[in-house]
Structure formats: structure tokens, C-alpha cells
Write a protein that holds these residues in place. Structure first.
Motif, PDB file in Angstrom:
ATOM      1  N   SER A 175       0.659  -0.993  -0.021  1.00  0.00           N
ATOM      2  CA  SER A 175       0.162  -0.189  -0.089  1.00  0.00           C
ATOM      3  C   SER A 175       1.028   1.205  -0.047  1.00  0.00           C
ATOM      4  O   SER A 175       0.448   2.316  -0.389  1.00  0.00           O
ATOM      5  CB  SER A 175      -0.899   0.036   1.215  1.00  0.00           C
ATOM      6  OG  SER A 175      -0.199  -0.027   2.474  1.00  0.00           O
ATOM      7  N   SER A 176       2.133   1.268   0.664  1.00  0.00           N
ATOM      8  CA  SER A 176       2.899   2.334   0.794  1.00  0.00           C
ATOM      9  C   SER A 176       4.549   1.982   0.874  1.00  0.00           C
ATOM     10  O   SER A 176       4.622   0.671   0.942  1.00  0.00           O
ATOM     11  CB  SER A 176       2.760   3.185   1.678  1.00  0.00           C
ATOM     12  OG  SER A 176       2.762   2.661   3.019  1.00  0.00           O
ATOM     13  N   VAL A 177       5.599   2.755   0.436  1.00  0.00           N
ATOM     14  CA  VAL A 177       6.669   2.250   0.464  1.00  0.00           C
ATOM     15  C   VAL A 177       7.698   3.350   1.538  1.00  0.00           C
ATOM     16  O   VAL A 177       7.120   4.420   1.837  1.00  0.00           O
ATOM     17  CB  VAL A 177       7.493   1.990  -0.795  1.00  0.00           C
ATOM     18  CG1 VAL A 177       6.786   0.957  -1.784  1.00  0.00           C
ATOM     19  CG2 VAL A 177       7.485   3.383  -1.564  1.00  0.00           C
ATOM     20  N   ALA A 178       8.627   3.094   1.875  1.00  0.00           N
ATOM     21  CA  ALA A 178       9.799   3.776   2.679  1.00  0.00           C
ATOM     22  C   ALA A 178      10.973   3.569   1.666  1.00  0.00           C
ATOM     23  O   ALA A 178      11.369   2.937   1.197  1.00  0.00           O
ATOM     24  CB  ALA A 178       9.735   3.328   3.987  1.00  0.00           C
ATOM     25  N   PHE A 260      11.622   0.222   0.069  1.00  0.00           N
ATOM     26  CA  PHE A 260      10.994  -0.853   1.146  1.00  0.00           C
ATOM     27  C   PHE A 260       9.689  -1.008   1.218  1.00  0.00           C
ATOM     28  O   PHE A 260       8.952   0.091   1.033  1.00  0.00           O
ATOM     29  CB  PHE A 260      11.658  -0.769   2.590  1.00  0.00           C
ATOM     30  CG  PHE A 260      13.222  -0.582   2.583  1.00  0.00           C
ATOM     31  CD1 PHE A 260      13.989  -1.778   2.872  1.00  0.00           C
ATOM     32  CD2 PHE A 260      13.827   0.455   2.397  1.00  0.00           C
ATOM     33  CE1 PHE A 260      15.135  -1.680   3.084  1.00  0.00           C
ATOM     34  CE2 PHE A 260      15.143   0.596   2.401  1.00  0.00           C
ATOM     35  CZ  PHE A 260      15.990  -0.479   2.837  1.00  0.00           C
ATOM     36  N   SER A 261       8.891  -2.097   1.521  1.00  0.00           N
ATOM     37  CA  SER A 261       7.469  -2.245   1.852  1.00  0.00           C
ATOM     38  C   SER A 261       7.262  -1.454   3.180  1.00  0.00           C
ATOM     39  O   SER A 261       8.028  -1.875   4.080  1.00  0.00           O
ATOM     40  CB  SER A 261       7.088  -3.772   1.680  1.00  0.00           C
ATOM     41  OG  SER A 261       5.892  -3.664   2.428  1.00  0.00           O
ATOM     42  N   VAL A 272      14.872  -5.032   0.827  1.00  0.00           N
ATOM     43  CA  VAL A 272      14.509  -4.090  -0.382  1.00  0.00           C
ATOM     44  C   VAL A 272      13.888  -4.831  -1.385  1.00  0.00           C
ATOM     45  O   VAL A 272      14.179  -6.009  -1.753  1.00  0.00           O
ATOM     46  CB  VAL A 272      16.139  -3.857  -0.842  1.00  0.00           C
ATOM     47  CG1 VAL A 272      16.106  -2.819  -2.083  1.00  0.00           C
ATOM     48  CG2 VAL A 272      16.979  -3.204   0.227  1.00  0.00           C
ATOM     49  N   ILE A 273      13.043  -4.119  -1.820  1.00  0.00           N
ATOM     50  CA  ILE A 273      12.225  -4.883  -3.058  1.00  0.00           C
ATOM     51  C   ILE A 273      12.558  -4.021  -4.421  1.00  0.00           C
ATOM     52  O   ILE A 273      11.932  -4.582  -5.652  1.00  0.00           O
ATOM     53  CB  ILE A 273      10.527  -4.639  -2.818  1.00  0.00           C
ATOM     54  CG1 ILE A 273      10.253  -3.085  -2.566  1.00  0.00           C
ATOM     55  CG2 ILE A 273      10.175  -5.551  -1.441  1.00  0.00           C
ATOM     56  CD1 ILE A 273       8.729  -2.885  -2.393  1.00  0.00           C
ATOM     57  N   ALA A 274      13.156  -2.747  -4.309  1.00  0.00           N
ATOM     58  CA  ALA A 274      13.430  -2.107  -5.491  1.00  0.00           C
ATOM     59  C   ALA A 274      14.585  -1.189  -5.281  1.00  0.00           C
ATOM     60  O   ALA A 274      14.837  -0.840  -4.154  1.00  0.00           O
ATOM     61  CB  ALA A 274      12.162  -1.406  -5.988  1.00  0.00           C
ATOM     62  N   THR A 275      15.193  -0.690  -6.274  1.00  0.00           N
ATOM     63  CA  THR A 275      16.188   0.412  -6.121  1.00  0.00           C
ATOM     64  C   THR A 275      15.622   1.431  -6.855  1.00  0.00           C
ATOM     65  O   THR A 275      15.086   1.793  -7.956  1.00  0.00           O
ATOM     66  CB  THR A 275      17.741  -0.154  -6.871  1.00  0.00           C
ATOM     67  OG1 THR A 275      17.927  -1.154  -6.112  1.00  0.00           O
ATOM     68  CG2 THR A 275      18.539   1.103  -6.639  1.00  0.00           C
TER      69      THR A 275
END
Length: 322
Positions: A175-178, A260-261, A272-275
Motif C-alpha cells: 500500500s505504501s513504501v519507504a 522497502f515495503s 529491499v524490494i526495488a532500487t
């Protein structure tokens, strides 16, 4: 197909040089990812990258054609994840495509260093030398914008972040990331020329911003599109499969930040889920929206890199890499 009517420039956010219902509001909620974000003393795995020789006082130069300053994430004792455009040059392939450039295998500068210090500009900061750099076999400037840096020695006293190679965010979106990055705290561009007319780097100190609204992670081209009024009149940028989009733009210095989630990050589970790689600007020249390269599509490659780094550093491979 959802389209976001934003003035948009897909840009290397660093180099100091299923979608929700409120996507447009989310993308424009705040003018910059780290504007107003507090300094972050708690996540030293969010490291700083200096590409180019260090100055005599041990700080990273603030300018130069062959120098970049980026964010990065320590994901194993001697392995750092960042954006590939921070370390490797690109050549244009299709000038009418925002992803129409390709990495050419030429390093911006062979001298690269990483620090866990809160800023790359502090004299006397401790630096780790990058021994080697590599990226995915593909060379597209958007979906292959990942670089893995192996250090000459293991970082001590810092717990690395993990990597989530299992969650397909296109199927299970957060729903959101950090993000934790070292970007500018203010920037503004001339939308006619692309010239940066206002800039404050905030000393490139590490900052954290949470609850950034997630926008989309397409499974096929056309699932998520953004209307680009910057440089390309009425040009539509289709967010590529392999990327994910989220609100609150990243700006200069944020490339390479770990994404991050939010749900896991808030509980102290740092995977980490993405860069973070691309930032957007609106019709006023203000940052407004970001994109990151998803790690799960590159899972096999990342595991191979991590296992090789573990062998070199003589420590057990992380659980996520086995």
C-alpha cells in the motif's frame, strides 16, 4: 489503462548530477521525497556512494564531469546495491523514448568508494573501496538500472539490509513504501530547457521518508502510463514491466536508494524490494513521482552475485541468496 497527467521528466534521480484509486493525488502529494524528511541516524545500511577520486580531506568532491554522488544499500558485508547509472555511462538509442538509452559498459570513473557516514561530504569519513562493479546482462536504461558493487573488505559494525526476491509486487502490491536516501532537499527545473534553476543539496545527509503511496507495478506494457509534457509534447511514458512507481518524487542524490515495503519497514524488517532510479518533474519543474527497478525479476542473477561476494568475503551467503 491509467494515465497520470503530469509534466514529467524521467531523469537519473541521483548523480548530483494494481494501481490505487487516488493515483494522481498520490503522485503529487509532496514536492520531493526527502523534502521535510528527518535526518536518519538509525539505518546505516543506507550507505553513500562516491564515484570519482576522494578529496585530500577524505570527502567526496561536489562537482566534476567524472564524479557522481548517489545513495546505495549495503545488502551483505561486502556487497552494495545501487543504481547502474551512478557508475556506468549510457548511450542514446531512441531519443523519443524516455527509456531509449543503453548502458555501454564504460564506467564513469574507476575510482569508487562507499561510506556508512551520514554524509559523503564530511572530511575524514571512513570509506570502503569498490573493487568491482557489475549489472544485469540487459542494458536498458530503465529496467536494467541495477549495479552491484563488491567492496575490498567487509563492512563491520553495520547490519546489512536483506533483499526480498520472492514477492512479486505486480501481484502483491504494497500500500505504501519507504526509502532512505541522500538526495537534495529542494530542486526545481526549467521545463523548457531542462536546466536546474534551484538546488539545495542539504549536505547530502541521509534522510528517511515513510508512507510513500504506491502507484503501480505493471505486468505488461500499457498497464500504467504517464503523460509527459516535458520535452516530448503529449508523449506517453508507459511504465515498463520490471519497474514500480510510487508518489513523492526522488531528486538529485536519491538514485540507488533502497525501496522497502512500508509494512515490513515499520516493523524493523529491512528487505529491499526495488532500487530507486528515476524521478519525475511536473509542469512547474518540481519533483513529483518516482520509479524504482524491481529486484524480484532479477532474482537468479542477484543470488549468483551475492553468493560470489560471500565467497570472497568468507562469510555464509545470506539466507535470501541461497
Amino acid at each position: 489503462m491509467k494515465k497520470f497527467a503530469l509534466g514529467m521528466m524521467l531523469m537519473a534521480a541521483a548523480c548530483g548530477n494494481a494501481a490505487g484509486e487516488n493515483d494522481v493525488e498520490s503522485m503529487g502529494e509532496q514536492r520531493g521525497a526527502l523534502v521535510g524528511a528527518p535526518l536518519d541516524p538509525h539505518h546505516p545500511f543506507a550507505v553513500g556512494l562516491c564515484v570519482g577520486p576522494l578529496q585530500a580531506d577524505g570527502s567526496c568532491p561536489t562537482g566534476g564531469a567524472n564524479t557522481t554522488r548517489c545513495s546505495a544499500t549495503l545488502i551483505a558485508p561486502n556487497l552494495v546495491l545501487t543504481a547502474r547509472h551512478c557508475v556506468e555511462r549510457m548511450v542514446a538509442v531512441d531519443p523519443n523514448d524516455s527509456c531509449g538509452s543503453a548502458f555501454n559498459g564504460v564506467l564513469i570513473n574507476a575510482s569508487m568508494h562507499v561510506t556508512t557516514d551520514s554524509t559523503v561530504l564530511r572530511p575524514g569519513a571512513e570509506w570502503y573501496t569498490v573493487q568491482s562493479s557489475e549489472g544485469p546482462s540487459g542494458n536498458n536504461s530503465c529496467i536494467d538500472d541495477l549495479a552491484f558493487l563488491t567492496l575490498d573488505r567487509n563492512v563491520t559494525g553495520v547490519r546489512p539490509a536483506g533483499v526480498d526476491l520472492f514477492t512479486n509486487v505486480a501481484e502483491r502490491p504494497p500500500s505504501s513504501v519507504a526509502i532512505v536516501g541522500r538526495g537534495a532537499i529542494h530542486a526545481r527545473w526549467d521545463t523548457e530547457t531542462g536546466t536546474r534553476i534551484e538546488y539545495d543539496n542539504g549536505n547530502l545527509e541521509r534522510r528517511k521518508l515513510e508512507a510513500i503511496p504506491f502507484v503501480c507495478a505493471p505486468t505488461q506494457l500499457g498497464d500504467c502510463s504517464i503523460v509527459d509534457y516535458f520535452q516530448f509534447s503529449s508523449h506517453t511514458f508507459d511504465v515498463r514491466p520490471g519497474l514500480m512507481s510510487y508518489g513523492r518524487a526522488s531528486i538529485s542524490g536519491d538514485s540507488g536508494s533502497g525501496v522497502f515495503s512500508q509494512a515490513a519497514f515499520a516493523k524493523g524488517r529491512y528487505f529491499v524490494i526495488a532500487t530507486n532510479t528515476l524521478g519525475a518533474i511536473d509542469a512547474e519543474g518540481l519533483p513529483r513521482g518516482s520509479h524504482g527497478v524491481r529486484l524480484q525479476p532479477h532474482a537468479d542473477y542477484i543470488r549468483t552475485v551475492a553468493r560470489a561476494a560471500a565467497a570472497k568475503g568468507q562469510y555464509p551467503a545470506p539466507l535470501w541468496a541461497r
